[in-house]
Write a protein that holds these residues in place. Sequence first.
Motif, PDB file in Angstrom:
ATOM      1  N   GLU A  21      -2.807 -50.914 -12.329  1.00  0.00           N
ATOM      2  CA  GLU A  21      -3.207 -51.988 -12.367  1.00  0.00           C
ATOM      3  C   GLU A  21      -2.722 -52.854 -11.158  1.00  0.00           C
ATOM      4  O   GLU A  21      -3.274 -53.631 -10.458  1.00  0.00           O
ATOM      5  CB  GLU A  21      -2.905 -52.864 -13.704  1.00  0.00           C
ATOM      6  N   ILE A  22      -1.293 -53.042 -10.772  1.00  0.00           N
ATOM      7  CA  ILE A  22      -0.652 -53.535  -9.782  1.00  0.00           C
ATOM      8  C   ILE A  22      -1.276 -53.034  -8.525  1.00  0.00           C
ATOM      9  O   ILE A  22      -1.636 -53.620  -7.507  1.00  0.00           O
ATOM     10  CB  ILE A  22       1.025 -53.431  -9.831  1.00  0.00           C
ATOM     11  N   ALA A  23      -1.465 -51.852  -8.374  1.00  0.00           N
ATOM     12  CA  ALA A  23      -2.196 -51.166  -7.137  1.00  0.00           C
ATOM     13  C   ALA A  23      -3.771 -51.891  -7.015  1.00  0.00           C
ATOM     14  O   ALA A  23      -3.977 -52.041  -5.677  1.00  0.00           O
ATOM     15  CB  ALA A  23      -2.164 -49.597  -7.183  1.00  0.00           C
ATOM     16  N   GLN A  24      -4.415 -51.818  -7.978  1.00  0.00           N
ATOM     17  CA  GLN A  24      -5.587 -52.464  -8.000  1.00  0.00           C
ATOM     18  C   GLN A  24      -5.476 -54.095  -7.470  1.00  0.00           C
ATOM     19  O   GLN A  24      -6.428 -54.405  -6.528  1.00  0.00           O
ATOM     20  CB  GLN A  24      -6.245 -52.267  -9.394  1.00  0.00           C
ATOM     21  N   SER A  25      -4.642 -54.572  -7.811  1.00  0.00           N
ATOM     22  CA  SER A  25      -4.471 -56.075  -7.613  1.00  0.00           C
ATOM     23  C   SER A  25      -4.011 -56.267  -6.296  1.00  0.00           C
ATOM     24  O   SER A  25      -4.250 -57.365  -5.380  1.00  0.00           O
ATOM     25  CB  SER A  25      -3.418 -56.498  -8.352  1.00  0.00           C
ATOM     26  N   TYR A  26      -3.470 -55.179  -5.531  1.00  0.00           N
ATOM     27  CA  TYR A  26      -3.243 -55.172  -3.968  1.00  0.00           C
ATOM     28  C   TYR A  26      -4.219 -54.379  -3.201  1.00  0.00           C
ATOM     29  O   TYR A  26      -3.907 -54.259  -1.860  1.00  0.00           O
ATOM     30  CB  TYR A  26      -1.861 -54.500  -3.884  1.00  0.00           C
ATOM     31  N   ALA A  27      -5.339 -54.333  -3.810  1.00  0.00           N
ATOM     32  CA  ALA A  27      -6.470 -53.650  -3.397  1.00  0.00           C
ATOM     33  C   ALA A  27      -6.298 -52.462  -2.541  1.00  0.00           C
ATOM     34  O   ALA A  27      -6.588 -51.806  -1.806  1.00  0.00           O
ATOM     35  CB  ALA A  27      -7.146 -54.526  -2.212  1.00  0.00           C
ATOM     36  N   ARG A  28      -5.661 -51.457  -3.348  1.00  0.00           N
ATOM     37  CA  ARG A  28      -5.131 -50.222  -3.266  1.00  0.00           C
ATOM     38  C   ARG A  28      -6.022 -49.178  -4.087  1.00  0.00           C
ATOM     39  O   ARG A  28      -6.285 -49.456  -4.953  1.00  0.00           O
ATOM     40  CB  ARG A  28      -3.587 -49.905  -3.438  1.00  0.00           C
ATOM     41  N   SER A  29      -6.190 -48.060  -3.520  1.00  0.00           N
ATOM     42  CA  SER A  29      -6.926 -47.077  -4.022  1.00  0.00           C
ATOM     43  C   SER A  29      -6.281 -46.382  -5.248  1.00  0.00           C
ATOM     44  O   SER A  29      -4.909 -46.056  -5.165  1.00  0.00           O
ATOM     45  CB  SER A  29      -7.743 -45.924  -3.387  1.00  0.00           C
ATOM     46  N   VAL A  30      -6.818 -46.069  -6.312  1.00  0.00           N
ATOM     47  CA  VAL A  30      -6.156 -45.614  -7.366  1.00  0.00           C
ATOM     48  C   VAL A  30      -7.139 -44.128  -7.611  1.00  0.00           C
ATOM     49  O   VAL A  30      -8.227 -44.127  -7.769  1.00  0.00           O
ATOM     50  CB  VAL A  30      -6.237 -46.460  -8.649  1.00  0.00           C
ATOM     51  N   ILE A  31      -6.107 -43.122  -7.769  1.00  0.00           N
ATOM     52  CA  ILE A  31      -6.784 -41.612  -7.985  1.00  0.00           C
ATOM     53  C   ILE A  31      -6.096 -41.049  -9.261  1.00  0.00           C
ATOM     54  O   ILE A  31      -4.942 -41.401  -9.395  1.00  0.00           O
ATOM     55  CB  ILE A  31      -6.564 -40.837  -6.730  1.00  0.00           C
ATOM     56  N   ALA A  32      -6.745 -40.456 -10.166  1.00  0.00           N
ATOM     57  CA  ALA A  32      -6.379 -39.898 -11.293  1.00  0.00           C
ATOM     58  C   ALA A  32      -6.787 -38.592 -11.362  1.00  0.00           C
ATOM     59  O   ALA A  32      -8.012 -38.163 -11.275  1.00  0.00           O
ATOM     60  CB  ALA A  32      -6.716 -40.796 -12.447  1.00  0.00           C
ATOM     61  N   PHE A  33      -5.811 -37.824 -12.024  1.00  0.00           N
ATOM     62  CA  PHE A  33      -6.111 -36.454 -12.586  1.00  0.00           C
ATOM     63  C   PHE A  33      -6.801 -36.229 -13.783  1.00  0.00           C
ATOM     64  O   PHE A  33      -6.069 -37.042 -14.684  1.00  0.00           O
ATOM     65  CB  PHE A  33      -5.027 -35.418 -12.450  1.00  0.00           C
ATOM     66  N   PRO A  34      -8.008 -36.030 -14.182  1.00  0.00           N
ATOM     67  CA  PRO A  34      -8.467 -35.756 -15.438  1.00  0.00           C
ATOM     68  C   PRO A  34      -7.609 -34.793 -16.336  1.00  0.00           C
ATOM     69  O   PRO A  34      -6.937 -33.883 -15.644  1.00  0.00           O
ATOM     70  CB  PRO A  34      -9.886 -35.246 -15.239  1.00  0.00           C
ATOM     71  N   GLY A  35      -7.528 -35.019 -17.674  1.00  0.00           N
ATOM     72  CA  GLY A  35      -6.957 -34.019 -18.604  1.00  0.00           C
ATOM     73  C   GLY A  35      -7.607 -33.620 -19.772  1.00  0.00           C
ATOM     74  O   GLY A  35      -8.879 -34.301 -19.966  1.00  0.00           O
ATOM     75  N   HIS A  36      -7.100 -33.005 -20.700  1.00  0.00           N
ATOM     76  CA  HIS A  36      -8.021 -32.528 -21.753  1.00  0.00           C
ATOM     77  C   HIS A  36      -8.260 -33.650 -22.626  1.00  0.00           C
ATOM     78  O   HIS A  36      -7.391 -34.509 -22.903  1.00  0.00           O
ATOM     79  CB  HIS A  36      -6.924 -31.273 -22.401  1.00  0.00           C
ATOM     80  N   VAL A  37      -9.543 -33.768 -23.071  1.00  0.00           N
ATOM     81  CA  VAL A  37      -9.862 -35.036 -23.861  1.00  0.00           C
ATOM     82  C   VAL A  37      -9.117 -35.225 -25.085  1.00  0.00           C
ATOM     83  O   VAL A  37      -9.034 -36.319 -25.723  1.00  0.00           O
ATOM     84  CB  VAL A  37     -11.365 -34.813 -24.260  1.00  0.00           C
ATOM     85  N   PHE A  38      -8.330 -34.043 -25.694  1.00  0.00           N
ATOM     86  CA  PHE A  38      -7.577 -34.278 -26.941  1.00  0.00           C
ATOM     87  C   PHE A  38      -6.236 -34.721 -26.661  1.00  0.00           C
ATOM     88  O   PHE A  38      -5.343 -34.517 -27.646  1.00  0.00           O
ATOM     89  CB  PHE A  38      -7.874 -33.103 -28.041  1.00  0.00           C
ATOM     90  N   ALA A  39      -5.553 -34.393 -25.340  1.00  0.00           N
ATOM     91  CA  ALA A  39      -4.443 -34.560 -25.096  1.00  0.00           C
ATOM     92  C   ALA A  39      -3.724 -36.196 -25.037  1.00  0.00           C
ATOM     93  O   ALA A  39      -4.312 -36.934 -24.226  1.00  0.00           O
ATOM     94  CB  ALA A  39      -4.055 -33.936 -23.711  1.00  0.00           C
ATOM     95  N   GLU A  40      -2.802 -36.403 -25.675  1.00  0.00           N
ATOM     96  CA  GLU A  40      -2.289 -37.563 -25.843  1.00  0.00           C
ATOM     97  C   GLU A  40      -1.943 -38.400 -24.294  1.00  0.00           C
ATOM     98  O   GLU A  40      -2.277 -39.509 -24.217  1.00  0.00           O
ATOM     99  CB  GLU A  40      -1.002 -37.728 -26.533  1.00  0.00           C
ATOM    100  N   PHE A  41      -1.331 -37.446 -23.659  1.00  0.00           N
ATOM    101  CA  PHE A  41      -0.783 -37.816 -22.127  1.00  0.00           C
ATOM    102  C   PHE A  41      -2.007 -37.905 -21.086  1.00  0.00           C
ATOM    103  O   PHE A  41      -1.634 -37.876 -19.930  1.00  0.00           O
ATOM    104  CB  PHE A  41       0.244 -37.223 -21.919  1.00  0.00           C
ATOM    105  N   SER A  42      -3.058 -37.646 -21.424  1.00  0.00           N
ATOM    106  CA  SER A  42      -4.220 -37.526 -20.644  1.00  0.00           C
ATOM    107  C   SER A  42      -5.163 -38.747 -20.869  1.00  0.00           C
ATOM    108  O   SER A  42      -5.995 -39.058 -19.993  1.00  0.00           O
ATOM    109  CB  SER A  42      -4.981 -36.159 -20.788  1.00  0.00           C
ATOM    110  N   GLU A  43      -4.974 -39.411 -21.935  1.00  0.00           N
ATOM    111  CA  GLU A  43      -5.882 -40.471 -22.468  1.00  0.00           C
ATOM    112  C   GLU A  43      -6.217 -41.768 -21.344  1.00  0.00           C
ATOM    113  O   GLU A  43      -7.249 -42.173 -21.165  1.00  0.00           O
ATOM    114  CB  GLU A  43      -5.555 -40.898 -23.715  1.00  0.00           C
TER     115      GLU A  43
END
Length: 66
Positions: A21-43
């Motif tokens: 969220e902070i990166a977006q507020s500074y107009a920085r790109s945010v990139i994310a690795f997808p994870g398993h749909v049932f994994a808590e830490f991928s949500e």
Amino acid sequence: MADSVILVESAAKGGGLITAEIAQSYARSVIAFPGHVFAEFSEGCNNLIRNNGAALITNAADFVKT
């Protein structure tokens, strides 16, 4: 702050989402690795990607393109 932020894992209300969220507020790109749909830490990453809050990355070539 860097030009891009890469989010590897985050729960639905994880600290990585605050950084994204902070990166977006500074107009920085945010990139994310997808994870398993049932994994808590991928949500958080999956939600960011789904809501167009982050670009999808699966390998180094994806990162170079962004």
